[in-house]
Design a protein around this motif. Structure first.
Motif, short mmCIF file in Angstrom:
data_model
loop_
_atom_site.label_atom_id
_atom_site.label_comp_id
_atom_site.label_asym_id
_atom_site.label_seq_id
_atom_site.Cartn_x
_atom_site.Cartn_y
_atom_site.Cartn_z
N LEU A 21 34.58 29.76 20.41
CA LEU A 21 33.82 29.58 21.56
C LEU A 21 32.60 30.49 21.59
O LEU A 21 31.90 30.77 22.67
N ARG A 22 32.23 31.34 20.57
CA ARG A 22 31.19 32.35 20.53
C ARG A 22 29.80 31.37 20.94
O ARG A 22 29.82 30.36 20.65
N PRO A 23 28.62 32.01 21.25
CA PRO A 23 28.42 33.51 21.48
C PRO A 23 28.86 33.65 23.00
O PRO A 23 28.76 32.95 23.85
N TRP A 24 29.25 34.97 23.09
CA TRP A 24 29.70 35.52 24.35
C TRP A 24 28.57 36.45 24.78
O TRP A 24 28.26 37.45 24.54
N THR A 25 27.91 35.69 25.79
CA THR A 25 26.77 35.97 26.17
C THR A 25 26.66 36.01 27.99
O THR A 25 27.28 35.15 28.39
N SER A 26 26.12 36.93 28.47
CA SER A 26 26.09 37.16 29.95
C SER A 26 24.68 37.58 30.25
O SER A 26 24.31 38.70 29.59
N PRO A 27 23.93 37.04 31.37
CA PRO A 27 22.76 37.87 31.61
C PRO A 27 22.90 39.27 32.32
O PRO A 27 21.97 39.85 31.96
N ARG A 28 24.24 39.34 32.59
CA ARG A 28 24.37 40.79 33.18
C ARG A 28 24.87 41.62 32.14
O ARG A 28 25.27 43.01 32.47
N PHE A 98 39.23 37.66 23.08
CA PHE A 98 39.57 37.01 24.25
C PHE A 98 39.11 37.88 25.61
O PHE A 98 38.60 37.34 26.65
N PHE A 99 39.45 39.24 25.68
CA PHE A 99 39.51 39.94 26.89
C PHE A 99 37.99 40.33 26.90
O PHE A 99 37.48 39.94 28.16
N ARG A 100 37.39 41.06 26.22
CA ARG A 100 35.83 41.10 26.39
C ARG A 100 34.95 40.23 26.03
O ARG A 100 33.99 40.11 26.75
N GLY A 101 35.12 39.57 25.12
CA GLY A 101 34.26 38.42 24.67
C GLY A 101 34.49 37.15 25.69
O GLY A 101 33.24 37.00 26.33
N GLY A 106 32.73 35.39 31.01
CA GLY A 106 32.99 34.54 32.16
C GLY A 106 33.16 34.85 33.31
O GLY A 106 32.54 34.57 34.32
N LEU A 107 33.70 36.28 33.58
CA LEU A 107 33.76 36.81 35.10
C LEU A 107 32.54 37.24 35.22
O LEU A 107 32.29 37.35 36.76
N THR A 115 34.22 43.56 40.11
CA THR A 115 35.38 42.63 39.95
C THR A 115 35.86 42.16 38.52
O THR A 115 36.92 42.39 38.10
N ALA A 116 34.76 41.90 37.96
CA ALA A 116 34.85 41.42 36.22
C ALA A 116 35.47 42.69 35.52
O ALA A 116 36.40 42.59 34.68
N VAL A 117 34.95 43.99 35.83
CA VAL A 117 35.63 45.15 35.19
C VAL A 117 36.94 45.49 35.49
O VAL A 117 37.77 45.69 34.74
N VAL A 118 37.35 45.44 36.84
CA VAL A 118 38.56 45.67 37.21
C VAL A 118 39.58 44.80 36.68
O VAL A 118 40.57 45.01 36.35
N LEU A 119 39.35 43.33 36.85
CA LEU A 119 40.18 42.22 36.43
C LEU A 119 40.42 42.16 35.04
O LEU A 119 41.50 42.54 34.49
N THR A 120 39.35 42.32 34.27
CA THR A 120 39.50 42.68 32.66
C THR A 120 40.49 43.70 32.32
O THR A 120 41.16 43.88 31.64
#
Length: 193
Positions: A21-28, A98-101, A106-107, A115-120
Motif C-alpha cells: 500500500l505504499r507510499p506512506w506519506t502525510s503532509p505532516r 505496518f506501524f510507522r508506514g 494514517g493517524l 494522538t498519532a504518536v501516543v497510539l502508534t
C-alpha cells in the motif's frame, strides 16, 4: 502463550499488505533535504536506547518480580544467520511497514500529531506482549516513531529497528551492570560528539 504468539504474528502478516500500500506519506511528515543525518540517528539511537533501558528493565523486573524470557544462544553460524533473519530483518521490515508506514501516517492524517504518536507507540509496545520488557518496548517504539516523524522515510525506522533487534539479541548476554557502564559511555560519547 498462544495469544502472545498471535499478537506477534498479526503485525507481521499486516506488514505484507502495508508494503503493497505504499507510499506512506502525510503532509505532516518532515522531508529533510539530507538523509545522512537520519541514517546516523538510525544507527546511534537504537544503541543508546538499548543501553539506557537495560538497567531500567532490570529495575522494573525486580520491582514487579518478573523474569525476562531468555533466548538460547545460537551454536553455529547457520543459527546466527537464521536468528538475524527471523528476529531482526523480517520483524524490522514488516512491523515498521505496518506501524510507522501505514498506522502512523494514517493517524497523522486523521488526528492530532500527539494522538498519532501516543497510539502508534502504545500499539507497538503492547503488541509484543511482554510485561517484563515494557519500559524498553515503549522507549524503542517512541524512538522509532520519532525517527519516522523527523525523517519522513520509513527506511529510517526500519534500519533503527534492525539495529535495535540486533542489540537486543546481543545485549541479553551482557550482565546489567556492564550494560549500564556501556550505556553511560555511549551517552558520554554522544554528548561529546
Amino acid at each position: 502463550m498462544r495469544i502472545r504468539k498471535l499478537m506477534k504474528t498479526i503485525p507481521l502478516l499486516l506488514g505484507v499488505p502495508a508494503l503493497l500500500l505504499r507510499p506512506w506519506t502525510s503532509p505532516r511528515l518532515v522531508q529533510p533535504e539530507k538523509q545522512w543525518p537520519c541514517l546516523a540517528l538510525a544507527i546511534c539511537a537504537p544503541l543508546l536506547t538499548r543501553a539506557a533501558m537495560t538497567p531500567v528493565d532490570a529495575a522494573w523486573q525486580r520491582a514487579l518480580g518478573l523474569t525476562a524470557e531468555s533466548m538460547p544462544v545460537p551454536q553455529s553460524a547457520a543459527m546466527v544467520a537464521l536468528y538475524i533473519l527471523c528476529l531482526a530483518i523480517v520483524p524490522a521490515v514488516a512491523e515498521e511497514a505496518f506501524f510507522r508506514g501505514s498506522l502512523l501516517t494514517g493517524l497523522l492524517d486523521g488526528s492530532r500529531r500527539t494522538t498519532a504518536v501516543v497510539l502508534t507507540t502504545l500499539f507497538f509496545a503492547l503488541m509484543h506482549g511482554s510485561l517484563a520488557s515494557l519500559p524498553s518496548l515503549l522507549a524503542a517504539s517512541l524512538m522509532l516513531t520519532l525517527l519516522m516523524l523527523h525523517s519522513g522515510q520509513v527506511w529510517v525506522p526500519v534500519t533503527a529497528h534492525f539495529f535495535y533487534n540486533i542489540c537486543a539479541l546481543a545485549w541479553g548476554q551482557i550482565p546489567w551492570w556492564e550494560s549500564l557502564i556501556s550505556g553511560a559511555l555511549l551517552i558520554a560519547l554522544a554528548v561529546y560528539i
